[in-house]
Design a protein around this motif. Structure first.
Motif, PDB file in Angstrom:
ATOM      1  N   GLY A 109       3.353  -7.108  -5.532  1.00 51.66           N
ATOM      2  CA  GLY A 109       2.760  -8.038  -4.067  1.00 51.66           C
ATOM      3  C   GLY A 109       3.707  -7.445  -3.178  1.00 51.66           C
ATOM      4  O   GLY A 109       3.003  -8.171  -1.909  1.00 51.66           O
ATOM      5  N   THR A 160      -5.589  -2.903   3.586  1.00 55.40           N
ATOM      6  CA  THR A 160      -5.522  -4.250   2.700  1.00 55.40           C
ATOM      7  C   THR A 160      -6.222  -3.571   1.437  1.00 55.40           C
ATOM      8  O   THR A 160      -6.172  -4.580   0.583  1.00 55.40           O
ATOM      9  CB  THR A 160      -5.570  -6.007   3.469  1.00 55.40           C
ATOM     10  OG1 THR A 160      -5.197  -5.649   4.855  1.00 55.40           O
ATOM     11  CG2 THR A 160      -5.330  -6.538   2.496  1.00 55.40           C
ATOM     12  N   THR A 161      -7.508  -3.660   1.777  1.00 53.48           N
ATOM     13  CA  THR A 161      -8.222  -3.260   0.338  1.00 53.48           C
ATOM     14  C   THR A 161      -7.411  -2.144  -0.206  1.00 53.48           C
ATOM     15  O   THR A 161      -7.831  -2.330  -1.423  1.00 53.48           O
ATOM     16  CB  THR A 161      -9.771  -2.933   1.209  1.00 53.48           C
ATOM     17  OG1 THR A 161     -10.335  -4.459   1.740  1.00 53.48           O
ATOM     18  CG2 THR A 161     -10.777  -3.487   0.027  1.00 53.48           C
ATOM     19  N   THR A 209      -0.576  -5.386   4.612  1.00 48.79           N
ATOM     20  CA  THR A 209      -1.268  -6.275   5.622  1.00 48.79           C
ATOM     21  C   THR A 209      -0.617  -6.564   6.927  1.00 48.79           C
ATOM     22  O   THR A 209      -1.373  -5.809   7.594  1.00 48.79           O
ATOM     23  CB  THR A 209      -1.371  -7.399   4.411  1.00 48.79           C
ATOM     24  OG1 THR A 209      -2.387  -7.116   3.373  1.00 48.79           O
ATOM     25  CG2 THR A 209      -2.361  -7.610   5.722  1.00 48.79           C
ATOM     26  N   THR A 256      -0.849   6.442   0.254  1.00 48.08           N
ATOM     27  CA  THR A 256      -0.756   5.670  -0.620  1.00 48.08           C
ATOM     28  C   THR A 256      -0.729   6.533  -2.252  1.00 48.08           C
ATOM     29  O   THR A 256      -0.241   6.354  -3.052  1.00 48.08           O
ATOM     30  CB  THR A 256      -1.508   4.660  -1.381  1.00 48.08           C
ATOM     31  OG1 THR A 256      -3.008   5.133  -0.993  1.00 48.08           O
ATOM     32  CG2 THR A 256      -0.712   3.594   0.365  1.00 48.08           C
ATOM     33  N   VAL A 263       1.905  -4.788  -1.451  1.00 51.35           N
ATOM     34  CA  VAL A 263       0.333  -5.178  -0.393  1.00 51.35           C
ATOM     35  C   VAL A 263       0.453  -6.041   1.038  1.00 51.35           C
ATOM     36  O   VAL A 263       0.169  -6.260   1.330  1.00 51.35           O
ATOM     37  CB  VAL A 263       0.004  -5.931  -1.368  1.00 51.35           C
ATOM     38  CG1 VAL A 263      -1.562  -6.224  -0.778  1.00 51.35           C
ATOM     39  CG2 VAL A 263      -0.293  -5.036  -2.796  1.00 51.35           C
ATOM     40  N   ILE A 264       1.770  -7.106   0.648  1.00 48.93           N
ATOM     41  CA  ILE A 264       1.941  -8.054   1.698  1.00 48.93           C
ATOM     42  C   ILE A 264       2.425  -6.607   2.969  1.00 48.93           C
ATOM     43  O   ILE A 264       2.166  -7.422   4.116  1.00 48.93           O
ATOM     44  CB  ILE A 264       3.044  -8.950   1.255  1.00 48.93           C
ATOM     45  CG1 ILE A 264       1.906  -9.545   0.644  1.00 48.93           C
ATOM     46  CG2 ILE A 264       3.281  -9.617   3.213  1.00 48.93           C
ATOM     47  CD1 ILE A 264       2.857 -10.844  -0.390  1.00 48.93           C
ATOM     48  N   ALA A 269      -4.406  -1.081  -0.328  1.00 49.14           N
ATOM     49  CA  ALA A 269      -3.385  -1.703  -1.090  1.00 49.14           C
ATOM     50  C   ALA A 269      -3.598  -2.283  -2.840  1.00 49.14           C
ATOM     51  O   ALA A 269      -2.644  -2.397  -3.214  1.00 49.14           O
ATOM     52  CB  ALA A 269      -2.726  -2.264  -0.307  1.00 49.14           C
ATOM     53  N   ILE A 270      -5.025  -3.486  -1.600  1.00 51.41           N
ATOM     54  CA  ILE A 270      -4.660  -4.535  -3.280  1.00 51.41           C
ATOM     55  C   ILE A 270      -5.480  -3.241  -4.274  1.00 51.41           C
ATOM     56  O   ILE A 270      -5.101  -3.505  -5.868  1.00 51.41           O
ATOM     57  CB  ILE A 270      -6.007  -5.221  -2.868  1.00 51.41           C
ATOM     58  CG1 ILE A 270      -5.253  -6.541  -2.183  1.00 51.41           C
ATOM     59  CG2 ILE A 270      -6.359  -6.038  -3.575  1.00 51.41           C
ATOM     60  CD1 ILE A 270      -5.908  -7.008  -1.511  1.00 51.41           C
ATOM     61  N   CYS A 271      -6.589  -2.423  -4.075  1.00 49.96           N
ATOM     62  CA  CYS A 271      -7.081  -1.406  -5.007  1.00 49.96           C
ATOM     63  C   CYS A 271      -6.030  -0.406  -5.344  1.00 49.96           C
ATOM     64  O   CYS A 271      -6.101   0.135  -6.916  1.00 49.96           O
ATOM     65  CB  CYS A 271      -7.936  -0.641  -4.466  1.00 49.96           C
ATOM     66  SG  CYS A 271      -9.706  -1.111  -3.692  1.00 49.96           S
ATOM     67  N   LYS A 272      -5.160  -0.567  -4.498  1.00 50.77           N
ATOM     68  CA  LYS A 272      -4.145   0.662  -5.076  1.00 50.77           C
ATOM     69  C   LYS A 272      -3.065  -0.203  -6.217  1.00 50.77           C
ATOM     70  O   LYS A 272      -2.401   0.464  -7.027  1.00 50.77           O
ATOM     71  CB  LYS A 272      -3.668   1.471  -4.547  1.00 50.77           C
ATOM     72  CG  LYS A 272      -4.214   2.549  -3.761  1.00 50.77           C
ATOM     73  CD  LYS A 272      -5.041   3.286  -3.986  1.00 50.77           C
ATOM     74  CE  LYS A 272      -6.019   4.283  -3.908  1.00 50.77           C
ATOM     75  NZ  LYS A 272      -5.693   5.162  -2.760  1.00 50.77           N
ATOM     76  N   SER A 273      -2.566  -0.954  -5.720  1.00 54.06           N
ATOM     77  CA  SER A 273      -1.902  -2.447  -6.965  1.00 54.06           C
ATOM     78  C   SER A 273      -1.475  -2.344  -7.901  1.00 54.06           C
ATOM     79  O   SER A 273      -0.849  -1.752  -9.018  1.00 54.06           O
ATOM     80  CB  SER A 273      -1.430  -4.104  -6.694  1.00 54.06           C
ATOM     81  OG  SER A 273      -2.836  -4.328  -6.359  1.00 54.06           O
TER      82      SER A 273
END
Length: 590
Positions: A251, A201-202, A258, A296, A254-255, A204-208
């Motif tokens: 978003g 999840t981290t 997760t 990713t 990212v979901i 994914a958030i960092c790549k968002s």
């Protein structure tokens, strides 16, 4: 059309576009606000009623089939029984929450997008259609969603469970896990969830932010420079809509990452069981983070590789500098690369590309299949390979194997014959339509179905069937069980080669298995009911059925399917052409 050249021309194009876009956006939002609540009510009330109403039946039948089945060994059966309460208890809540979120999203965005889609249509009164398009169709589609959900809960679920509880062939071994390996698997699972879920999840958030910035940059370039997917004037409003909605897409990604992290983490237990080693399971927990990071990077076109370590988690694992991908059945790495290139946001003058390659949708594939079933069904009915008894048994008693399994299998087999005779690399759906790996729907479900069909096409091509064999197969598919080579002894099949017979029987059985899996999909269920009505009309037209039995089961069942009510046959006959044209496919379907 003329593309603006130079900074001033591009700036003026952008400024003149803004008022037009803002008006469409405001109108679309207004329609979404009005239609959205009604869609939410329909989907939440309908789906939750079905889920709650069948909940106890699902609990009882799930446990009954799991305990009864011989396809699962006693250790795996014991673990399944212990773990089942959690998903069964959560199921109604998941259905309600999913219906709520789906209703909000679909009810708001479907009218909004439909407002913009009017610009690309040929309607004379586009202003009127900007106001009305997307209103009734959204409400109608929400009702269809409830109907499909009902088919899944009532038809597909029980069909899967019945297959699970069927008798197992004598030469087939039950699926089981080793009792000695079970503690190791259970030991690794919580570690994997604690480590992999937050770290993936981290990542994914960092790549968002990269995904957001890269997407916006390329969308703005396409909008102002009028390249890529926005070269056409009618597509320009979608550019602004895509720019506004891009953060939602990020978003959602990212979901999705997760949610998928739980599946990736749980796979560590599979590694432990297969390798019989906790060490390899722990190594996989670390390696999967690197695999996800590299995936990713590949999707966002960042640098290759990953900064995370990737220890060896298989005894005989091949070392690879690239990302390990889960390719679909029959796809090689070249096809995967083509799929990735096809999904890029890079500006690439896609007008020519769109003309050369038309991307087909799952709806079109379903329409082609059932139009083919309608055409072939009428022919087989006139030839006596389908009779009125088959239609009545399907409508009254629900015994639809011949119409729901054998008829679609025969239609697909016809398509395979035509494709094998042609020089096509894919499937020849009709004289003008060819389904290949480059234009097939970007849907994993269809890749699972179409991949094996392409393999079977090559097998048929290698067998080089004669015309007599193809004609005989027409009867064999519809009239025979095709389980053993001896089943064809009195069929008059031209070839006496038992190996050839076994190969053809294997193809037919596999086709019927594919259609059996497809029949559990809700779209299949809806379209199959229309197919049965068309064949019933064929029997009426031929005079085999003079009139539906008054007060009989046949009339009641057809009435329950929504097309034949009190008006009976006369009303149905008037709408025959409407039913036959329900799917937008030409009559020359194979």
């Amino acid at each position: 059309m003329k593309v603006p050249i130079g900074f001033i021309a591009k700036l003026w194009s952008f400024i003149s576009f803004l008022p037009f876009f803002i008006l469409l956006l405001c109108l679309g939002i207004l329609k979404g606000v009005i239609i959205g609540p009604a869609v939410v009510v329909i989907m939440v009330v309908g789906n939750s009623s079905v889920a709650i109403g069948l909940w106890l039946a699902h609990i009882f039948w799930t446990y009954y089939c799991v305990l009864k089945t011989k396809r699962v060994g006693w250790v795996l059966k014991m673990v399944t029984v212990l773990l089942l309460p959690l998903p069964l208890v959560l199921w109604p809540a998941v259905a309600i929450i999913g219906s709520l979120l789906g209703g909000v999203g679909f009810g708001f965005f479907a009218p909004l997008i439909a407002t913009f889609e009017v610009i690309g249509t040929d309607h004379k009164d586009k202003c009127f259609h900007c106001f009305v398009d997307g209103c009734y169709s959204t409400l109608e589609t929400s009702c269809t969603v409830v109907r499909d959900f009902t088919d899944i809960c009532f038809h597909s679920y029980f069909s899967f469970m019945d297959d699970l509880s069927e008798e197992m062939p004598a030469d087939e071994k039950p699926i089981d896990i080793s009792l000695s390996k079970l503690p190791k698997c259970l030991f690794v699972i919580p570690i994997a969830i604690v480590v992999d879920v937050p770290l993936i999840t981290t990542v994914a958030i960092c790549k968002s932010p990269y995904m957001l910035i890269i997407g916006w940059k390329r969308l703005l370039e396409d909008l102002i420079g009028r390249e890529g997917p926005f070269l056409e004037t009618v597509c320009v409003p979608f550019a602004g809509l895509a720019i506004l909605l891009w953060p939602l897409a990020v978003g959602g990604a990212v979901i999705a990452a997760t949610i998928s992290s739980f599946g990736l983490a749980l796979y560590s237990a599979m590694v432990v069981h297969q390798e019989d080693s906790v060490k390899f399971g722990l190594a996989y927990i670390v390696a999967v983070i690197s695999l996800f990071d590299e995936y990713t990077n590949d999707m966002l076109y960042l640098r290759e590789g990953s900064c995370f370590p990737r220890p060896r988690y298989r005894e005989n694992m091949k070392t690879s500098d690239g990302l390990d991908r889960m390719a679909s059945i029959g796809n090689d790495f070249k096809n995967v690369a083509e799929n990735i290139r096809g999904s890029r946001l890079v500006s690439q003058r896609s007008k020519t590309l769109k003309q050369a390659i038309q991307q087909y949708t799952p709806v079109q594939v379903w329409d082609w299949l059932f139009k083919s079933c309608q055409v072939n069904g009428r022919i087989l009915f006139r030839d006596g390979l389908i009779d009125v008894k088959d239609i009545e048994e399907c409508i009254v008693k629900g015994r639809c194997k011949k119409l729901a399994i054998k008829l679609p299998a025969w239609s697909i087999l016809q398509c395979l014959f035509a494709s094998a005779k042609s020089e096509s690399s894919g499937l020849v759906i009709s004289d003008e339509v060819e389904l290949t790996r480059t234009n097939l729907p970007r849907d994993k479900v269809f890749e699972w179905f179409i991949g094996p069909l392409l393999v079977m096409k090559e097998q048929i091509k290698g067998l080089q069937l004669s015309e007599d064999e193809e004609l005989c197969l027409r009867k064999l598919v519809m009239k025979y069980e095709n389980v053993k080579p001896e089943d064809w002894d009195d069929s008059g099949f031209p070839s006496k080669d038992h190996v050839r017979r076994a190969q053809l029987q294997a193809i037919i059985r596999r086709l019927q298995g594919i259609v059996g899996s497809m029949s559990r999909m809700p779209t299949f269920r809806r379209k199959f009911k229309n197919l049965v009505k068309v064949l019933y009309l064929e029997a009426l037209q031929a005079g085999i059925i003079a009139t539906p039995p008054q007060g009989g089961g046949l009339k009641r069942r057809l009435s329950g399917q929504g097309s034949i009510g009190k008006a009976g046959v006369n009303h149905l006959a008037v709408n025959k052409e409407e039913i036959l044209n329900d799917t937008q496919v030409p009559e020359d379907v194979v």
